[in-house]
Write a protein that holds these residues in place. Structure first.
Motif, PDB file in Angstrom:
ATOM      1  N   THR A  77     127.435 -49.699  17.789  1.00  0.00           N
ATOM      2  CA  THR A  77     126.624 -49.595  16.572  1.00  0.00           C
ATOM      3  C   THR A  77     127.265 -50.353  15.408  1.00  0.00           C
ATOM      4  O   THR A  77     126.577 -51.096  14.704  1.00  0.00           O
ATOM      5  CB  THR A  77     126.367 -48.113  16.242  1.00  0.00           C
ATOM      6  N   PRO A  78     128.584 -50.214  15.179  1.00  0.00           N
ATOM      7  CA  PRO A  78     129.197 -50.985  14.080  1.00  0.00           C
ATOM      8  C   PRO A  78     129.183 -52.501  14.311  1.00  0.00           C
ATOM      9  O   PRO A  78     129.421 -53.254  13.383  1.00  0.00           O
ATOM     10  CB  PRO A  78     130.643 -50.459  14.036  1.00  0.00           C
TER      11      PRO A  78
ATOM     12  N   ALA B 187     121.485 -39.141  21.699  1.00  0.00           N
ATOM     13  CA  ALA B 187     121.689 -38.967  20.262  1.00  0.00           C
ATOM     14  C   ALA B 187     121.886 -40.310  19.569  1.00  0.00           C
ATOM     15  O   ALA B 187     121.728 -40.418  18.362  1.00  0.00           O
ATOM     16  CB  ALA B 187     122.913 -38.074  20.007  1.00  0.00           C
ATOM     17  N   LEU B 188     122.213 -41.344  20.360  1.00  0.00           N
ATOM     18  CA  LEU B 188     122.653 -42.607  19.763  1.00  0.00           C
ATOM     19  C   LEU B 188     121.773 -43.792  20.132  1.00  0.00           C
ATOM     20  O   LEU B 188     122.174 -44.944  19.935  1.00  0.00           O
ATOM     21  CB  LEU B 188     124.098 -42.879  20.187  1.00  0.00           C
TER      22      LEU B 188
ATOM     23  N   ARG C 237     124.945 -43.231   8.177  1.00  0.00           N
ATOM     24  CA  ARG C 237     125.237 -43.836   9.485  1.00  0.00           C
ATOM     25  C   ARG C 237     126.703 -43.645   9.861  1.00  0.00           C
ATOM     26  O   ARG C 237     127.021 -43.246  10.988  1.00  0.00           O
ATOM     27  CB  ARG C 237     124.895 -45.325   9.369  1.00  0.00           C
TER      28      ARG C 237
ATOM     29  N   GLY D 229     126.489 -53.882  15.100  1.00  0.00           N
ATOM     30  CA  GLY D 229     125.090 -54.198  14.838  1.00  0.00           C
ATOM     31  C   GLY D 229     124.224 -54.123  16.070  1.00  0.00           C
ATOM     32  O   GLY D 229     123.072 -54.561  16.058  1.00  0.00           O
TER      33      GLY D 229
ATOM     34  N   ARG E  70     127.311 -42.856  25.702  1.00  0.00           N
ATOM     35  CA  ARG E  70     127.468 -42.337  24.334  1.00  0.00           C
ATOM     36  C   ARG E  70     128.616 -43.048  23.607  1.00  0.00           C
ATOM     37  O   ARG E  70     128.471 -43.472  22.467  1.00  0.00           O
ATOM     38  CB  ARG E  70     127.747 -40.838  24.462  1.00  0.00           C
TER      39      ARG E  70
ATOM     40  N   ALA F 181     127.782 -46.634  22.741  1.00  0.00           N
ATOM     41  CA  ALA F 181     126.933 -46.755  21.547  1.00  0.00           C
ATOM     42  C   ALA F 181     127.730 -46.505  20.270  1.00  0.00           C
ATOM     43  O   ALA F 181     127.504 -47.155  19.245  1.00  0.00           O
ATOM     44  CB  ALA F 181     125.759 -45.796  21.642  1.00  0.00           C
ATOM     45  N   LEU F 182     128.661 -45.578  20.327  1.00  0.00           N
ATOM     46  CA  LEU F 182     129.498 -45.329  19.144  1.00  0.00           C
ATOM     47  C   LEU F 182     130.323 -46.568  18.800  1.00  0.00           C
ATOM     48  O   LEU F 182     130.603 -46.839  17.631  1.00  0.00           O
ATOM     49  CB  LEU F 182     130.424 -44.127  19.381  1.00  0.00           C
TER      50      LEU F 182
ATOM     51  N   ALA G  22     119.348 -44.717  13.672  1.00  0.00           N
ATOM     52  CA  ALA G  22     119.826 -45.016  15.028  1.00  0.00           C
ATOM     53  C   ALA G  22     120.671 -43.876  15.575  1.00  0.00           C
ATOM     54  O   ALA G  22     120.875 -43.777  16.786  1.00  0.00           O
ATOM     55  CB  ALA G  22     120.649 -46.307  15.014  1.00  0.00           C
ATOM     56  N   LEU G  23     121.157 -43.012  14.704  1.00  0.00           N
ATOM     57  CA  LEU G  23     122.165 -42.031  15.104  1.00  0.00           C
ATOM     58  C   LEU G  23     121.717 -40.587  14.901  1.00  0.00           C
ATOM     59  O   LEU G  23     122.546 -39.670  14.947  1.00  0.00           O
ATOM     60  CB  LEU G  23     123.452 -42.277  14.312  1.00  0.00           C
TER      61      LEU G  23
ATOM     62  N   GLY H 112     123.250 -52.758  10.100  1.00  0.00           N
ATOM     63  CA  GLY H 112     121.925 -52.845  10.708  1.00  0.00           C
ATOM     64  C   GLY H 112     120.806 -52.861   9.671  1.00  0.00           C
ATOM     65  O   GLY H 112     119.678 -52.467   9.964  1.00  0.00           O
TER      66      GLY H 112
ATOM     67  N   LEU I  48     134.676 -54.970  12.474  1.00  0.00           N
ATOM     68  CA  LEU I  48     133.368 -55.181  11.859  1.00  0.00           C
ATOM     69  C   LEU I  48     132.581 -53.882  11.761  1.00  0.00           C
ATOM     70  O   LEU I  48     132.564 -53.086  12.706  1.00  0.00           O
ATOM     71  CB  LEU I  48     132.568 -56.187  12.695  1.00  0.00           C
ATOM     72  N   HIS I  49     131.923 -53.704  10.626  1.00  0.00           N
ATOM     73  CA  HIS I  49     130.963 -52.608  10.454  1.00  0.00           C
ATOM     74  C   HIS I  49     129.670 -53.204   9.928  1.00  0.00           C
ATOM     75  O   HIS I  49     129.555 -53.514   8.743  1.00  0.00           O
ATOM     76  CB  HIS I  49     131.517 -51.552   9.493  1.00  0.00           C
ATOM     77  N   HIS I  50     128.747 -53.377  10.827  1.00  0.00           N
ATOM     78  CA  HIS I  50     127.439 -53.957  10.517  1.00  0.00           C
ATOM     79  C   HIS I  50     126.496 -52.781  10.324  1.00  0.00           C
ATOM     80  O   HIS I  50     126.399 -51.909  11.187  1.00  0.00           O
ATOM     81  CB  HIS I  50     127.014 -54.829  11.709  1.00  0.00           C
TER      82      HIS I  50
ATOM     83  N   LEU J  31     128.505 -41.477  12.908  1.00  0.00           N
ATOM     84  CA  LEU J  31     129.456 -42.075  13.852  1.00  0.00           C
ATOM     85  C   LEU J  31     130.745 -41.255  13.914  1.00  0.00           C
ATOM     86  O   LEU J  31     131.377 -41.158  14.961  1.00  0.00           O
ATOM     87  CB  LEU J  31     129.778 -43.521  13.446  1.00  0.00           C
TER      88      LEU J  31
END
Lengths: 361, 361
Positions: free
Chosen positions: A20-21, A39-40, B13, A23, A13, A16-17, B39-40, B325, B321-323, B17
Motif C-alpha cells: 500500500t505505501p 481488510a486490505l 490510511r 501505491g 495481508r 498488502a500492508l 483501501a484499508l 494513493g 516510499l509512502h505513496h 496500516l
C-alpha cells in the motif's frame, strides 16, 4: 498498480500492508468468507479453479502472484493467458512437488537428503532397503506444517505407510542427522538482480515453526547463497523464494523451497531495511530491489492457536505484534511477534519473555 | 477492536496500516468518494455533520478518533453520547481555535508569541499598535499549510486585512525572529503515561512542510517535554498531540498544537521503535505505549503535488516510499519518503538525493 493475489490469508495481508505505501492496490481471490487479507483489498470470494472469477481477477489487475504453492496448475495456466504471473507456472510446478524439487536440487549440484519416488507400497519397501531407516515418507504435494508426512523409524512403521498417507504419490527421504535448520529468504527481480537476507535459524514445535532467529555473519551464508542462486537462475525466478536447509557436518542439505514469502522471513518487517513482503512486490512489479541488510538483532515467534492478550504483548519491550485477525484454532498460525534489539543477549532475554507469555496462555 | 476515524485521508490510511497488525479494524467517515484510507477499511461516505451516518459509525465501532482538528464541535458532542471519543471534545475545542490555544499556553506559562483577538478591523488596528509590525494575521480556525493567514509587514498591509481574511474571527500574532522551527510529537495514554519523540527540525516551502529531520540529544528536548506535559495534563489528553515551536534566543515559543498524528512525525514509521500512528492507537485503545526511541538517523521529505516515479524513489538507498494513493494536484501532499541512515552525514547526502529527484520532476 493493482496486484492480484491467489489466497487471502496472513501472507496476503502482510503483502498488502507492505505494498500500500508503494501505491499498490490489491485484490485477493480466496474461497474463505473470513479470509483475513480482505481488510486490505478487494476480496473475490471464489474457488481457485473458478474460471469466471479468475478471469475477473485477471481483468482487474496488472499482475498476479500467490500466497501458497499448492495452487492448481490449471489455475496458473489459465491466468497466464491474460496477465503476467509471478512466480512462473514452471517455478510453481517444481516447488509444489517434492519429487521435482529434490530432482532439481540434484541436477544443480545442491546437496539434498537421499530420496526416492514412491508410487506404491512395493516402491516404498524397495526404497527403505536402499536408503535405510529412519526415513520420512511425505506426500509429493500439499504437505505443510508437518502434515502429510510420517516418520519411519522401525520396520513395522513401513508396513502400510503408503496407504496411511492416502496411497498418493509420495517421496521417501533419508533421515538427516542435522545440527540445525536454517532458511534463506532470497529475492530475484525481473532483471535477474538477486538479494538474500541473512540466514535464519528455525525451531519447530510439533512440526510447526515456532521461532526464527536472524543470524549475523553466518559461516554458511555464502554457501547458501550459491545454492539459492543456482535454483533462482535455473527457474528464471521472479519474486521471493524461501530455501529451507539442514545444517549437516558443517555444510548444508536443501530440504525444500517455497515459491513465496515465508514464515521464517516475517522478522524482516522490522528487522531488515526492506521486508521480504516489500521486496517480493518490488520484484514482481519490476522495481529495484530494496536492501536485505539487518536492522539490529531480530527474531520472530509464532503465535499458534491463539494470540496472547494484546495488552500483554504490547507491554513487552522491543516487541512488535502482528495479529492476523483470524479466528483462533488449535494448530493455526494466528499471529507473530518480531523482536528487534540492539544486541543478541538482549534479544535472547526478550525471546524468553515472549515464550513465557505463550506458556501462560 | 474496531476504530472509527473522522476523515479518510493519508493520516487515516497510515493509522490503519499501523493498527491492522494490532488486530484493529477501521471505519472512516469522509465525504470524499476517493478518500485514500478506504483501501484499508470501511468507508462511510457522508458529511461530517450527517447524524444518521455518525450514528451508524458510533454503533459499529468501539471508539472514535480524528484525522483533523477542524471537525465540527457538534459532531464531536454527538458522537460522544454513544462512544468514547479520543482526543476529547475539550481538546479539540482548544486546538482548533488559535485564540483558545494561545490563551492556554499563556495560562500554563508556556511562552508563545504576543497575540491578540481580532473581531474587527478596529481590533486589528489597535493590536498592531500594541504588538508592532511585522505581525501575522490568522483566522482563529480552519487554517493549515499557510492558508488563512496574511503576513503584515508595512502599515499599508494592515488596511483591509481583516476583510481580506473573510471578516471572520482572527488572531494577530507578533512576528518572532526565530532561528528554527521544531516540533515535538507527544503521546499520552488513558492512564496518563506520557512519551515524547525526539524533537524534529522542520523546513517549509511556501507554507507547506517539506522536510523534517529528527534530532539527537537536542538541547531543548527537556524544555519542550516540560511544556508539552503541562498541556497534556491540563487537557487530560489521550492520543498523539503535536507541538510546533519556534526556536528563539536559545529557548522555545509555542506556535500551535495539533491534536492528532502529525506530518512532522511521519519519519517515526521507520525511524522510531514504535511509530506515532501505532502509539496514537495504543493510547486511545488503552494499551501500553511503545518506545519513542529513534532507530538510526531519520528524515522525512514530503512529496507535494506529485510523487516522483516509483522506480526512481525505490532505487534510492535508505529510502522508504509512502505513496498516499491520492490524485496529484498542485500544493497537495500526495506522499512522503522517510530516510533512515546509520549516521547524519549519510542522511544529509540522502536528503540531497531525494531533493534532486523532486527538482527533476
Amino acid at each position: 498498480m493493482k496486484i492480484g493475489v491467489i489466497g487471502g490469508g496472513q501472507l496476503g495481508r502482510m503483502l498488502a500492508l507492505a505494498g500500500t505505501p508503494l501505491g499498490q492496490q490489491f485484490a485477493f481471490l480466496d474461497p474463505a468468507p473470513d479470509a483475513c487479507a480482505q481488510a486490505l483489498g478487494e476480496h473475490i470470494r471464489a474457488d481457485y479453479g473458478d474460471r469466471d472469477h479468475l478471469r475477473q481477477l485477471a481483468d482487474e489487475v496488472d499482475l498476479v502472484t500467490f500466497e501458497f504453492e499448492s495452487v492448481p496448475a490449471e489455475t496458473v495456466a489459465f491466468l497466464s493467458q491474460f496477465v503476467p504471473v509471478y512466480p512462473s507456472a514452471e517455478a510453481l510446478r517444481i516447488a509444489r512437488d517434492r519429487w521435482f524439487e529434490k530432482s532439481m536440487f540434484q541436477d544443480l549440484g545442491v546437496p539434498t537428503p537421499e530420496f526416492a519416488d514412491i508410487q506404491s507400497q512395493d516402491n516404498l519397501d524397495a526404497a527403505v532397503k536402499r536408503i535405510g531407516l529412519p526415513a520420512v515418507l511425505k506426500t509429493r504435494t500439499l504437505g505443510y506444517d508437518g502434515k502429510g508426512q510420517k516418520v519411519l523409524r522401525h520396520p513395522e512403521d513401513v508396513d502400510g505407510a503408503f496407504a496411511e498417507l492416502g496411497s498418493v504419490p509420495c517421496i521417501l527421504e533419508g533421515f538427516v542427522p542435522f545440527t540445525g535448520e536454517v532458511s534463506l529468504i532470497a529475492v530475484r527481480g525481473r532483471d535477474g538482480q538477486t538479494c538474500c537476507y541473512p540466514l535464519v535459524h528455525n525451531s519447530h514445535e510439533q512440526g510447526i515453526l515456532r521461532l526464527s532467529v536472524a543470524s549475523t555473519n553466518h559461516p554458511l551464508q555464502s554457501l547458501a547463497e550459491d545454492y539459492a542462486s543456482r535454483v533462482l537462475d535455473k527457474l528464471n525466478y521472479v519474486g521471493v523464494l524461501a530455501f529451507e536447509f539442514f545444517e549437516v557436518d558443517g555444510g548444508l542439505k536443501a530440504n525444500e523451497i517455497a515459491p513465496r514469502v515465508h514464515n521464517s522471513g516475517h522478522w524482516t518487517i522490522e528487522g531488515a531495511e526492506c521486508s521480504q513482503f516489500e521486496n517480493h512486490l518490488r520484484a514482481i512489479a519490476g522495481l529495484p530491489l530494496g536492501s536485505t541488510a539487518k536492522v539490529g538483532e531480530s527474531a520472530m515467534i509464532n503465535f499458534i492457536g491463539s494470540v496472547p492478550p494484546v495488552e500483554q504483548v504490547t507491554a513487552l519491550a522491543d516487541c512488535h505484534l502482528h495479529h492476523y485477525g483470524k479466528a483462533f484454532k488449535a494448530g493455526r498460525k494466528v499471529g507473530h511477534a518480531t523482536l528487534r534489539c540492539s544486541d543478541s543477549a538482549v534479544l535472547q532475554a526478550r525471546i524468553d519473555e515472549v515464550m513465557q507469555l505463550i506458556d501462560k496462555g
